[in-house]
Write an enzyme that holds these catalytic residues in place. Structure first.
Site, short mmCIF file in Angstrom:
data_model
loop_
_atom_site.label_atom_id
_atom_site.label_comp_id
_atom_site.label_asym_id
_atom_site.label_seq_id
_atom_site.Cartn_x
_atom_site.Cartn_y
_atom_site.Cartn_z
N LYS A 1 52.91 67.13 65.05
CA LYS A 1 52.12 66.61 63.79
C LYS A 1 51.12 65.31 64.76
CE LYS A 1 53.02 69.36 60.64
NZ LYS A 1 52.12 70.30 60.00
N SER B 1 51.17 65.07 59.18
CA SER B 1 52.38 64.83 58.47
C SER B 1 52.50 63.46 58.71
CB SER B 1 53.64 65.55 58.96
OG SER B 1 54.76 64.68 58.49
N ASN C 1 47.23 74.87 58.03
CA ASN C 1 48.28 74.64 57.22
C ASN C 1 49.56 75.33 57.57
OD1 ASN C 1 49.64 73.67 54.48
ND2 ASN C 1 49.82 76.12 54.55
N VAL D 1 50.36 82.40 64.01
CA VAL D 1 49.58 81.44 64.68
C VAL D 1 49.66 81.21 65.82
CG1 VAL D 1 48.46 80.72 62.20
CG2 VAL D 1 50.32 79.57 63.29
N TYR E 1 58.90 68.15 65.60
CA TYR E 1 58.12 68.12 64.70
C TYR E 1 56.85 67.05 64.64
CZ TYR E 1 56.54 68.60 59.90
OH TYR E 1 55.74 68.69 58.47
N ILE F 1 56.47 66.01 50.09
CA ILE F 1 55.87 66.83 48.86
C ILE F 1 56.90 67.96 48.49
CG2 ILE F 1 54.03 68.28 48.41
CD1 ILE F 1 52.93 65.31 49.24
N GLY G 1 48.98 80.18 56.98
CA GLY G 1 50.18 80.07 56.04
C GLY G 1 49.62 79.63 54.78
#
Ligand code: NAD
Length: 246
Positions: free
Chosen positions: A158, A141, A89, A63, A154, A187, A11
């Site tokens: 993570k 994360s 990533n 991926v 998610y 971010i 990524g």
């Protein structure tokens, strides 16, 4: 053949991945950029990185697909002669509270963010063990550490990435291959641009440094973990989140 170290970034053509690719190219690594969509964007990032006088290739692969990743790793080694640094990533979000989340949303995020990391680790490990200098850096994360409402898919993925990181740190240590994770907080990228202003304001209140991070903040830590200066660090999770998780 060049004797430069080779870095693969999944990524790698947008956001944090692109910033990591820039930082590693500036540091003198040859670069293999994995991407999934956006041929033109990939071609433009290749051009940008070539300006740093390193070899750069872009490889399109999903991926989450075991065989595509196998092919990708073979292509990196064939075209660039080696592989030393691997940055997992690539990632997606597909948020919903548990009562509304569909099974497909869970499966899609787990396939990319967890199985994707495992697929890459599975195929690069042999090459890294043989290479004489190997580093795996997984992008986890803050939500894998703290949880986050609306992200049961998610945050599970993570947190799983942290489990893979610690396990492979133990499995690959005999040949000095280090495996670490970086856990970004909030971010500023296209991923957080999607969030409503109310959520961002709420998050800002909880961040001791009272600001969002930049992709470069993550790239700087990844470049350090990739470097010989970090050779005695393995199995760690480095939070880069303005103090959010502590
Ligand atoms: P981004 O959307 O710019 O980057 C994600 C990249 O992964 C994109 O280029 C996308 O095309 C690629 N990708 C998605 N699915 C893929 C697949 N199946 N195969 C290959 N590539 C695929 O967002 P970002 O913010 O730069 O995110 C980068 C990483 O950082 C992700 O793993 C994300 O979960 C993590 N992260 C981001 C934040 C943040 O606040 N932005 C916080 C914590 C963790």
């Amino acid at each position: 053949m060049s004797d430069k170290k080779v870095a693969l970034i999944t990524g790698g053509t947008t956001g944090i991945g692109k910033a990591i690719a820039h930082k590693l190219a500036i540091s003198g690594y040859d670069i293999a950029l994995n991407y999934y969509v956006g041929d033109e964007q990939a071609a433009s990032v290749v051009k940008e990185l070539e300006a740093f006088n390193v070899r750069v290739i872009a490889i399109k692969a999903d991926v989450s697909k075991y065989q595509e990743v196998e092919q990708m790793v073979k292509e990196v080694v064939t075209k660039l002669g080696n592989l030393n640094i691997v940055v997992n990533n690539a990632g997606i979000t597909d948020d919903a509270l548990i009562l509304r989340m569909q099974e497909e949303q869970f499966d899609r995020v787990i396939s990319t963010n967890l199985k994707g990391v495992w697929n890459v680790c599975r195929h690069v490990s042999k090459v890294l063990l043989k290479s004489g200098y190997g580093r795996i850096i997984n992008i986890s994360s803050v939500t894998g550490i703290m949880g986050n409402a609306g992200q049961s898919n998610y945050s599970a993925a993570k947190a799983g990435v942290i489990g893979i990181t610690k396990t492979l740190a133990r499995e690959l240590a005999s040949r000095s291959v280090t495996v670490n994770a970086v856990a970004p907080g909030f971010i500023q990228t296209q991923m957080t641009d999607k969030l409503p202003e109310t959520i961002i304001n709420n998050v800002l209140e909880q961040i001791p440094l009272k600001k969002l991070g930049h992709a470069e903040d993550i790239a700087n830590a990844v470049a350090f973990l990739a470097s010989p200066d970090a050779s005695y660090i393995t199995g760690q999770v480095i939070s880069i989140d303005g103090g959010l998780a502590m």
